[in-house]
Design an enzyme around this catalytic site. Structure first.
Site, PDB file in Angstrom:
ATOM      1  N   HIS A  22       0.839  -1.210   0.000  1.00 28.41           N
ATOM      2  CA  HIS A  22       0.000   0.000   0.000  1.00 28.41           C
ATOM      3  C   HIS A  22       0.872   1.258   0.000  1.00 28.41           C
ATOM      4  CE1 HIS A  22      -3.525  -2.417   1.905  1.00 28.41           C
ATOM      5  NE2 HIS A  22      -3.270  -2.749   0.651  1.00 28.41           N
TER       6      HIS A  22
ATOM      7  N   HIS B  99      -3.830  -5.252 -12.880  1.00 27.51           N
ATOM      8  CA  HIS B  99      -4.008  -4.366 -11.719  1.00 27.51           C
ATOM      9  C   HIS B  99      -2.722  -3.727 -11.234  1.00 27.51           C
ATOM     10  CE1 HIS B  99      -2.109  -7.178  -9.008  1.00 27.51           C
ATOM     11  NE2 HIS B  99      -2.565  -6.593  -7.928  1.00 27.51           N
TER      12      HIS B  99
ATOM     13  N   PRO C 198      -1.077   0.948 -10.952  1.00 27.64           N
ATOM     14  CA  PRO C 198       0.155   1.391 -10.297  1.00 27.64           C
ATOM     15  C   PRO C 198       1.311   0.458 -10.638  1.00 27.64           C
ATOM     16  CG  PRO C 198      -1.254   0.241  -8.722  1.00 27.64           C
ATOM     17  CD  PRO C 198      -1.987   0.249 -10.032  1.00 27.64           C
TER      18      PRO C 198
ATOM     19  N   MET D  39       7.557   1.572  -7.109  1.00 30.08           N
ATOM     20  CA  MET D  39       7.781   2.972  -6.715  1.00 30.08           C
ATOM     21  C   MET D  39       8.941   3.654  -7.442  1.00 30.08           C
ATOM     22  SD  MET D  39       9.073   2.298  -2.888  1.00 30.08           S
ATOM     23  CE  MET D  39      10.241   1.037  -2.527  1.00 30.08           C
TER      24      MET D  39
ATOM     25  N   ASN E 271      -9.687  -6.207  -5.802  1.00 25.16           N
ATOM     26  CA  ASN E 271      -9.926  -7.494  -5.122  1.00 25.16           C
ATOM     27  C   ASN E 271     -11.411  -7.545  -4.799  1.00 25.16           C
ATOM     28  OD1 ASN E 271      -7.224  -8.196  -4.984  1.00 25.16           O
ATOM     29  ND2 ASN E 271      -7.024  -7.898  -2.787  1.00 25.16           N
TER      30      ASN E 271
END
Lengths: 138, 486
Positions: free
Chosen positions: B209, B409, B383, B386, B335
């Site tokens: 997350h 996803h 996404p 990072m 999900n």
């Protein structure tokens, strides 16, 4: 005997715990799980709680043990490091668990363990004692 | 970590592979995998293809057990899995096909800020977000809700939070299912789940997350980008979180309640984590009512997180919220299980679509889309890791025809957490990211190492596959400049 090792999994992580006795297996598995969440050397066992669990099989009891510890840790914001068994059979256990409320200054925290899965779950008797495998959702 | 998977895969074309049902006795349908040769090499390294085969055992499964190019080893279902079941053919619901983090999902906000305005305050902005958004193990929410409030959260989702002042009415219109699934029953949620969820509304969690501050770095479709009000160098914010402890507990409770179902309903399963019940059984119905409640909690959670992000920007830039923009582009669940209508063999059917790490991707004209997006298709938010990129895509007709309205996803992991930590020894992932212009802050020790870019597939390759396969269309790509993690 090693107390536990990590099971590599692409997204999540598992713990393979060992014990000469069931008590040792359950204790090492719990230590392994809490070590995923924090550096237990920074945690003092200042508070105690008692857990009583009943399940239909040893595997179910093993999962329930992890689930109950995670639940208590999450709701009470606790980290546990000592696990003492008053009773432990293949279907039920009564344990005293000791740990400390999460302290952001004091504890070296790692990550949240979301849940205990049934994927590739195993609890087996070996020549040396017991081995248990469980994969967590991270 | 494992031996390479040696099962059969038949090439359909450059982006599609068939896993024939002859692979395992008990498979009711073939597997269909979206990947190119390069991605497939990594996919073969874990157990995810076997999991695609296992999902094909589920009663009532339609067409095929599907996996997206970001697929990797999960527990039960593979991550990146899609499975649709028909209640009229004994179709089942499997809590493992939704996962513990029910309605884990992503939302994307558009600011009116440009790179030039944000870069001078880049570090301060990330620090502000890191201070203001509760994240990481054991960190509770700042806003306290009673159990009575929690019940409203479970039935009303996002709109409850907007009514409490955490957001704008338009946010609801830009959220999948308007941020609230019908049929949620708070009494199907256990006391234990309430207890776990109580202090966690408006918290990010940990693991994968995050909240990211991003810049639009490539525009693929200028007219669609304009439609979304996005242009190069514009600043966006992405939020990735789910239903927190409440959702995990709902899943755990359901797995236990359903433990006897395979025997009761005579369902043969190759993995206990796939435990399931017929959609029209009492056990199936109770799970669906509880899952919907947890999904609503997740939308409420992302709504509060959105509010905290907006407040952090207002505080730092000393400008009004309207002036900063921070409009919600969209919020997707990745999900979840939903009843949706598809044509199978020329017949319209209402199916239960399980998306375990897959995003809904409805095409233009779909009646369930909000009016503002009906002409262009549903925004699909992907996404990446990072250190690389994230994408905004839109759903395409191909998704309706082939994947039960679904797309990928994320990037998908390629490396275990342990391996990621091992290769990070002696390195500072934080400094490496900084050298790429990304400020990252994480609460938990080792979090950045486990989540480091090399642990993930290249999202650019993943998105290329869903684009080429015609299930989604690329609109813009973003790159991160700030990341906070739990």
């Amino acid at each position: 005997m090693k107390s536990y090792e990590l099971i590599d999994h692409t997204a999540d992580v598992g713990i393979r715990a060992f014990g000469r006795t069931l008590e040792e297996l359950f204790k090492n598995a719990a230590v392994g799980m809490f070590e995923l969440m924090a550096d237990l050397e920074t945690v003092d066992p200042t508070a105690e709680k008692t857990l009583t669990l009943i399940a239909e099989t040893l595997e179910d009891l093993y999962v329930l043990w992890h689930q109950e510890l995670l639940f208590r840790a999450s709701v009470d914001r606790m980290l546990y490091k000592e696990f003492l068994f008053d009773t432990l059979t293949e279907r039920n256990l009564k344990a005293r668990i000791r740990g400390e409320g999460i302290n952001f200054e004091k504890h070296h925290l790692k990550k949240e363990v979301k849940a205990v899965t049934y994927h590739e779950l195993k609890v087996q008797k070996t020549k040396e004692g017991w081995v248990g495998e469980v994969i967590f959702d991270i | 970590m494992n031996e390479e998977w040696q099962g059969p895969l038949e090439k359909i074309d450059d982006y599609r592979w068939r896993l024939p049902k002859s692979y395992k006795s008990g498979m009711r349908v073939d597997g269909l995998i979206y990947a190119d040769e390069k991605l497939l090499k990594d996919i073969r390294k874990d157990k995810s293809l076997d999991q695609v085969a296992n999902v094909a055992f589920l009663p009532g499964i339609q067409k095929y057990s599907i996996a997206m190019p970001d697929m990797h080893w999960g527990y039960g279902f593979c991550i990146g899995g899609v499975c649709a079941t028909d209640p009229e053919e004994g179709g089942v619901i499997s809590p493992g096909g939704v996962g513990f983090d029910i309605n884990c999902g992503v939302r994307l906000l558009r600011t009116r800020l440009t790179q030039q305005e944000v870069l001078p305050k880049q570090r301060e902005l990330v620090a502000q977000l890191f201070r203001d958004v509760p994240c990481g193990l054991g960190v509770g929410g700042q806003i306290k809700f009673s159990q009575a409030d929690e019940r409203k959260i479970l039935t009303q989702g996002s709109s409850y939070m907007v009514k409490q002042g955490f957001g704008r009415p338009e946010d609801i219109l830009c959220t999948e299912a308007d941020g609230c699934m019908e049929g949620a029953d708070p009494s199907a949620v256990s006391e234990r789940a309430y207890e776990r969820g109580k202090g966690q509304v408006g918290t990010l969690g940990s693991g994968n997350h995050f909240i990211e501050v991003q810049l639009v770095d490539q525009v693929y479709d200028p007219s669609l980008a304009q439609f979304f009000g996005l242009e190069k160098d514009q600043v966006t914010v992405m939020i990735h979180s789910g239903s927190r402890g409440l959702g995990y507990q709902v899943c755990e409770d359901s797995l236990r309640k359903m433990a006897g179902c395979p025997q009761k309903y005579k369902i043969a399963l190759p993995d206990r984590q796939l435990v399931c019940a017929p959609l029209d059984s009492p056990e199936g119905e109770v799970y669906l009512s509880a899952m919907r409640a947890a999904a609503n909690y997740a939308w409420a959670n992302r709504q509060v997180l959105t509010h905290l992000v907006r407040q952090a920007f207002v505080h730092l830039f000393r400008r009004g919220e309207n002036d900063l923009g921070l409009d919600l582009i969209y919020d997707v669940a990745h999900n979840i299980a939903k009843m949706e209508t598809y044509e199978v063999k020329g017949k319209k059917k209402k199916l239960c679509v399980h998306r375990k790490g897959a995003t809904r991707a409805f095409p233009p004209g779909h009646p369930e889309l909000p009016e503002r997006y009906r002409s262009i298709g549903q925004p699909v938010l992907i996404p990446g890791d990072m250190g690389r990129n994230s994408y905004l895509l839109v759903g395409q007709q191909g998704a309706m025809e082939e994947t039960f309205g679904s797309s990928c996803h994320g990037a998908g992991r390629i490396m275990s957490r342990g391996q990621a930590v091992r290769i990070s020894r002696g390195r500072s992932i934080q400094k490496e990211l900084e050298a790429k212009g990304i400020i990252a802050m994480a609460r938990g020790r080792g979090g950045l190492d486990e989540e480091q870019p090399e642990a993930y597939k290249d999202v650019n390759e993943v998105v290329r596959v869903v684009g080429k396969a015609g299930i989604s269309k690329m609109v813009v790509r973003m790159r991160p400049i700030g990341v906070i993690k739990g």
